[in-house]
Structures are given as structure tokens and as C-alpha cells.
Design a protein around this motif. Sequence first.
Motif, PDB file in Angstrom:
ATOM      1  N   ASP A 192       0.996  -1.285  -0.001  1.00  0.00           N
ATOM      2  CA  ASP A 192      -0.028   0.053  -0.024  1.00  0.00           C
ATOM      3  C   ASP A 192       0.876   1.339  -0.071  1.00  0.00           C
ATOM      4  OD1 ASP A 192      -2.621   1.063   0.024  1.00  0.00           O
ATOM      5  OD2 ASP A 192      -2.247   1.752   1.976  1.00  0.00           O
ATOM      6  N   GLU A 193       2.001   1.178   0.817  1.00  0.00           N
ATOM      7  CA  GLU A 193       2.793   2.354   0.847  1.00  0.00           C
ATOM      8  C   GLU A 193       3.742   2.543  -0.588  1.00  0.00           C
ATOM      9  OE1 GLU A 193       5.229   5.559   2.759  1.00  0.00           O
ATOM     10  OE2 GLU A 193       3.450   4.483   3.725  1.00  0.00           O
ATOM     11  N   SER A 242       2.466   1.513  -3.399  1.00  0.00           N
ATOM     12  CA  SER A 242       1.534   2.074  -4.659  1.00  0.00           C
ATOM     13  C   SER A 242       1.362   3.622  -4.491  1.00  0.00           C
ATOM     14  CB  SER A 242       0.249   1.189  -4.525  1.00  0.00           C
ATOM     15  OG  SER A 242      -0.286   1.531  -3.435  1.00  0.00           O
ATOM     16  N   ASP A 243       1.327   4.029  -3.176  1.00  0.00           N
ATOM     17  CA  ASP A 243       0.855   5.517  -2.807  1.00  0.00           C
ATOM     18  C   ASP A 243       2.223   6.382  -2.955  1.00  0.00           C
ATOM     19  OD1 ASP A 243      -1.656   5.034  -2.540  1.00  0.00           O
ATOM     20  OD2 ASP A 243      -1.456   4.866  -0.529  1.00  0.00           O
ATOM     21  N   SER A 244       3.587   5.969  -3.402  1.00  0.00           N
ATOM     22  CA  SER A 244       4.439   6.970  -3.402  1.00  0.00           C
ATOM     23  C   SER A 244       5.396   6.746  -4.505  1.00  0.00           C
ATOM     24  CB  SER A 244       5.509   6.385  -1.977  1.00  0.00           C
ATOM     25  OG  SER A 244       6.000   5.119  -2.284  1.00  0.00           O
TER      26      SER A 244
END
Length: 139
Positions: free
Chosen positions: A97-98, A100-102
Motif C-alpha cells: 500500500d505504501e 503504491s502511494d509513493s
Amino acid sequence: MTTETIFEMTAPTLDDIEILARDVYDRLPDEFRDRCGNIVFRVEDFPDDDVVEEMELETPYDILGLFQGVAITETQESDPVPREPNLVFLYRRAILDEWSDSQITLGDIVTHVLIHEIGHHFGFSDDDMERIEADAIDG
């Protein structure tokens, strides 16, 4: 990258993250690894319910990793009973998740989490951990 390649891509598995973590660990400075002793790495999708409750997490995505055991700063050579190995948990779904968001690479995220959690084992300061992380990423 073609559309066909994109549709064939899959998220890294638990085993993929473990392989990445072991590669990261192998690239850490020798003096750091030599001091680690008996540490076991475990990759799971999420923390268990006890961890979520104990840490008062809003969701299981709120934690990327966890050191579980007795820090070197809390052990003594005179301890009569050998202890269970210390565990470093990496939580795959939160890490992905981290990622994919960065704009940060998956390897750099795993490096950060691994060093941070092992740093708890040593009682390192945030500055110490940042220096080791920079050396691992640059080296």
C-alpha cells in the motif's frame, strides 16, 4: 512496457518480500549484521488482531513492520534461560500500500522498515537508523 505486460504483472508475494528482505539484510554493514545475532524474519499480510489491539491501530494498514522480542539493551549475559529468537515482522499488504502511494521503490521501503525494526533491537536512535539506511540504499 506494453499493456499486455501490465496485465500480466502481479503483486509481490509473501515469499517475494522475504527474498527482498534477506537481500536487503545481506547488504547491511557487517558490523550491523554481526551484532544482530539470532533474528528471524517473518513476512505476513497483516499483523494479528492482538498486535492491532495492543498498538491501538485504526487499521492493519497502519503498521509496516514490527520488532518482537527482547532488545539487546534489555538483555544481560547472566540471563539463565536462552530466549526465543527475536522476530522482525514485515507486513506485506501495508508495505505494498505504501509502495503504491509513493514514488519510493519497494526495495527502499523494505530497507527502511527492516533497518527501523532491527534498530529497535539495538536501541538505536532515529539518526543512527537514518545513517545505516542511507548507507544500505547508496551502497
